[in-house]
Design a protein around this motif. Sequence first.
Motif, mmCIF file in Angstrom:
data_model
loop_
_atom_site.group_PDB
_atom_site.id
_atom_site.type_symbol
_atom_site.label_atom_id
_atom_site.label_comp_id
_atom_site.label_asym_id
_atom_site.label_seq_id
_atom_site.Cartn_x
_atom_site.Cartn_y
_atom_site.Cartn_z
ATOM 1 N N GLY A 45 35.840 36.701 46.492
ATOM 2 C CA GLY A 45 36.588 35.509 46.137
ATOM 3 C C GLY A 45 35.661 34.365 45.798
ATOM 4 N N ASP A 46 36.241 33.183 45.686
ATOM 5 C CA ASP A 46 35.491 32.011 45.259
ATOM 6 C C ASP A 46 34.407 31.613 46.240
ATOM 7 O OD1 ASP A 46 36.197 31.045 42.743
ATOM 8 O OD2 ASP A 46 38.078 30.247 43.482
ATOM 9 N N CYS A 47 33.326 31.046 45.691
ATOM 10 C CA CYS A 47 32.320 30.392 46.521
ATOM 11 C C CYS A 47 32.990 29.282 47.321
ATOM 12 C CB CYS A 47 31.238 29.823 45.629
ATOM 13 S SG CYS A 47 30.216 28.594 46.440
ATOM 14 N N ALA A 48 33.705 28.410 46.637
ATOM 15 C CA ALA A 48 34.454 27.340 47.287
ATOM 16 C C ALA A 48 35.781 27.196 46.558
ATOM 17 C CB ALA A 48 33.676 26.028 47.249
ATOM 18 N N GLU A 49 36.870 27.447 47.264
ATOM 19 C CA GLU A 49 38.189 27.225 46.674
ATOM 20 C C GLU A 49 38.399 25.729 46.440
ATOM 21 O OE1 GLU A 49 41.469 30.103 48.330
ATOM 22 O OE2 GLU A 49 40.197 29.455 49.997
ATOM 23 N N THR A 50 39.235 25.416 45.484
ATOM 24 C CA THR A 50 39.610 24.018 45.252
ATOM 25 C C THR A 50 41.127 23.901 45.299
ATOM 26 O OG1 THR A 50 39.739 24.278 42.835
ATOM 27 C CG2 THR A 50 37.592 23.640 43.764
ATOM 28 N N PHE A 51 41.603 22.721 45.644
ATOM 29 C CA PHE A 51 43.043 22.503 45.657
ATOM 30 C C PHE A 51 43.615 22.679 44.251
ATOM 31 C CE2 PHE A 51 42.126 19.295 49.295
ATOM 32 C CZ PHE A 51 42.030 20.340 50.201
ATOM 33 N N GLU A 52 42.897 22.186 43.270
ATOM 34 C CA GLU A 52 43.364 22.274 41.883
ATOM 35 C C GLU A 52 43.444 23.727 41.410
ATOM 36 O OE1 GLU A 52 42.070 20.542 37.450
ATOM 37 O OE2 GLU A 52 40.849 20.118 39.220
ATOM 38 N N GLY A 53 42.548 24.575 41.947
ATOM 39 C CA GLY A 53 42.500 25.966 41.500
ATOM 40 C C GLY A 53 43.486 26.881 42.203
ATOM 41 N N VAL A 97 27.355 44.868 56.097
ATOM 42 C CA VAL A 97 27.921 44.514 54.797
ATOM 43 C C VAL A 97 26.851 43.785 53.992
ATOM 44 C CG1 VAL A 97 29.625 43.020 53.666
ATOM 45 C CG2 VAL A 97 30.306 44.427 55.622
ATOM 46 N N SER A 98 26.829 44.033 52.697
ATOM 47 C CA SER A 98 25.857 43.382 51.810
ATOM 48 C C SER A 98 26.490 42.192 51.092
ATOM 49 C CB SER A 98 25.353 44.377 50.759
ATOM 50 O OG SER A 98 24.559 43.713 49.781
ATOM 51 N N ASP A 99 25.857 41.030 51.219
ATOM 52 C CA ASP A 99 26.150 39.876 50.369
ATOM 53 C C ASP A 99 24.985 39.782 49.386
ATOM 54 O OD1 ASP A 99 26.225 37.426 49.132
ATOM 55 O OD2 ASP A 99 26.296 36.234 50.956
ATOM 56 N N GLY A 104 30.046 47.825 53.452
ATOM 57 C CA GLY A 104 30.875 46.952 52.651
ATOM 58 C C GLY A 104 30.115 46.023 51.735
ATOM 59 N N LEU A 105 30.884 45.297 50.930
ATOM 60 C CA LEU A 105 30.366 44.304 49.979
ATOM 61 C C LEU A 105 31.055 42.973 50.214
ATOM 62 C CD1 LEU A 105 30.379 46.064 46.483
ATOM 63 C CD2 LEU A 105 28.380 45.313 47.776
ATOM 64 N N HIS A 106 30.268 41.905 50.141
ATOM 65 C CA HIS A 106 30.783 40.545 50.266
ATOM 66 C C HIS A 106 30.323 39.816 49.005
ATOM 67 C CE1 HIS A 106 31.606 36.830 52.841
ATOM 68 N NE2 HIS A 106 31.014 36.327 51.766
ATOM 69 N N VAL A 107 31.261 39.491 48.107
ATOM 70 C CA VAL A 107 30.889 39.062 46.759
ATOM 71 C C VAL A 107 31.600 37.768 46.381
ATOM 72 C CG1 VAL A 107 30.754 39.766 44.338
ATOM 73 C CG2 VAL A 107 30.720 41.494 46.130
ATOM 74 N N GLU A 108 30.837 36.845 45.802
ATOM 75 C CA GLU A 108 31.443 35.669 45.193
ATOM 76 C C GLU A 108 31.838 36.026 43.770
ATOM 77 O OE1 GLU A 108 29.459 32.014 47.709
ATOM 78 O OE2 GLU A 108 28.663 32.437 45.715
ATOM 79 N N MET A 109 33.142 36.021 43.514
ATOM 80 C CA MET A 109 33.647 36.462 42.218
ATOM 81 C C MET A 109 34.951 35.734 41.892
ATOM 82 S SD MET A 109 36.320 38.182 43.687
ATOM 83 C CE MET A 109 37.052 38.986 42.265
ATOM 84 N N THR A 110 35.340 35.859 40.658
ATOM 85 C CA THR A 110 36.588 35.284 40.195
ATOM 86 C C THR A 110 37.264 36.267 39.261
ATOM 87 O OG1 THR A 110 37.575 33.448 38.960
ATOM 88 C CG2 THR A 110 35.359 34.105 38.314
ATOM 89 N N GLY A 111 38.554 36.107 39.089
ATOM 90 C CA GLY A 111 39.276 36.950 38.138
ATOM 91 C C GLY A 111 39.285 36.381 36.744
ATOM 92 N N ASP A 112 38.592 35.267 36.555
ATOM 93 C CA ASP A 112 38.627 34.572 35.263
ATOM 94 C C ASP A 112 37.427 34.942 34.398
ATOM 95 O OD1 ASP A 112 40.928 33.231 36.158
ATOM 96 O OD2 ASP A 112 39.703 31.684 37.136
ATOM 97 N N ASP A 113 37.519 34.584 33.126
ATOM 98 C CA ASP A 113 36.456 34.887 32.157
ATOM 99 C C ASP A 113 35.458 33.736 32.122
ATOM 100 O OD1 ASP A 113 35.004 36.136 30.146
ATOM 101 O OD2 ASP A 113 36.229 35.244 28.550
ATOM 102 N N VAL A 114 34.810 33.491 33.251
ATOM 103 C CA VAL A 114 33.828 32.413 33.310
ATOM 104 C C VAL A 114 32.446 32.946 32.915
ATOM 105 C CG1 VAL A 114 35.129 31.230 35.122
ATOM 106 C CG2 VAL A 114 33.275 32.795 35.755
ATOM 107 N N ALA A 115 31.535 32.036 32.701
ATOM 108 C CA ALA A 115 30.138 32.395 32.441
ATOM 109 C C ALA A 115 29.284 31.623 33.437
ATOM 110 C CB ALA A 115 29.745 32.044 31.009
ATOM 111 N N GLU A 116 28.865 32.301 34.521
ATOM 112 C CA GLU A 116 28.089 31.646 35.572
ATOM 113 C C GLU A 116 26.908 32.483 36.035
ATOM 114 O OE1 GLU A 116 32.125 29.382 37.199
ATOM 115 O OE2 GLU A 116 31.060 30.742 38.536
#
Length: 461
Positions: free
Chosen positions: A83-91, A361-363, A404-416
């Motif tokens: 999931g997100d690194c940091a969730e936002t209220f707007e997101g 678990v791997s981050d 396991g895996l612990h991953v910062e990811m999004t379902g969006d088409d971002v470029a980061e």
Amino acid sequence: MTELPVAHPIASPQPGAAEYPGLDAWRDLPVVQQPTWADSEVHRAAVSELSSLPPLVFAGEVDLLRQRLADAAEGKAFLLQGGDCAETFEGATADKISARVRTILQMAVVLTYGASLPVIKMGRMAGQFAKPRSSNDETREGVTLPAYRGDMVNGYEFTPESRAHNANRMVQAYHTSASTLNLIRAFTQGGFADLRLVHHWNKGFTANPAHSRYESLAREIDRAVKFMDACGADFDALKRVEFFASHEALVLDYERALTRIDSRTGLPYGTSGHFLWIGERTRQLDGAHVDFLSRVRNPIGVKLGPTSSADDALRLIDKLDPQREPGRLTFITRMGAGNIREKLPALVEKVTASGAKVLWVSDPMHGNTVTSPNGYKTRNFDDVIDEVRGFFEVHHALGTFPGGLHVEMTGDDVAECLGGADPIDQHAFLERYESVCDPRLNHMQSLEMAFLVAGALGKRP
């Protein structure tokens, strides 16, 4: 570990807070990475309100997750946490939440097939609203303001009003988490999570010529799904899934206010999320975070970076899991691709020799952060994958289970993050870099990781 100056929260529990021996011992211990609330009356009112609100998750759900993680610690399941690194209220919109859940479900299908094991699905969601920072302040063009610590604490906009620490944001974080959990439960218990639909989405990934090397594995999964259909399989596990929520338990005012005593057992549970973890910056053995989380019944994670020693790990086990209960404690390693093969073996060997049943678990994200030539914080996909590969190699060599895996990811088409089979380059950052904190894998990079890890799981001893 280098730490920020200590910031002490209010020195006594709030009216209405759950009472249990020792739950407030952390208030007398060194505590780091905490907000400095500007208005004590607003702070008291916010904490009092949180203490009276319904739990976000329930003790029975937490106990179920602990059982699932115990299976993973025994090598009988695999954890996927993303999931997100940091969730936002707007997101916290239906579209963005469903995209994140969808990506995790897609990854889980591939990993389930590769591992021939159940995959525990967990989001860094519905609570990941606070972030530790390396500096208290941020300076731009000669102006210095408090650093952004996540939407639970302050705003991202670089203004004095936005960057002021506001305790009312904790209440907003609660309500945003509640609505996020509502959507997650609807998505995962309805047709959205149907295995056949999720696999159909993955066909779109392999249809891209850049991902053609994963087509053979996708065809194998397709045959398995068609075989189940031909047999008339229509059991519940095909149509709905268990999905758990997790976040870093950073802001202790928030975590303490949402602690509840279970009426069945009389024991305290952190009801802000199913799984709570302690970060690399807050894992001091004599510190407030370790003490507080040692007293709740949730499964607990601890991030271990390249400076972690085997003795650190053993002392953390003694503090957080004195009963050596499988499913209670997860070590999330974040060593960096250049360190994982050298630093991890000693930790795994000594912990295993101690008889503790921790889940490893791997981050692969946090140890591989770099700055791109055009100034963006980023990660190279190849480094991320190499750390995962090194994590598997170490465990295979030692005969232990990479759980396991612990991953910062999004379902969006971002470029980061740079790279991937359908590569992202630094120029794409100018238009598609959206993270307010750390760079995340985008939808396609996340699925590519799942296919690569599925191959490694399929080759495990």
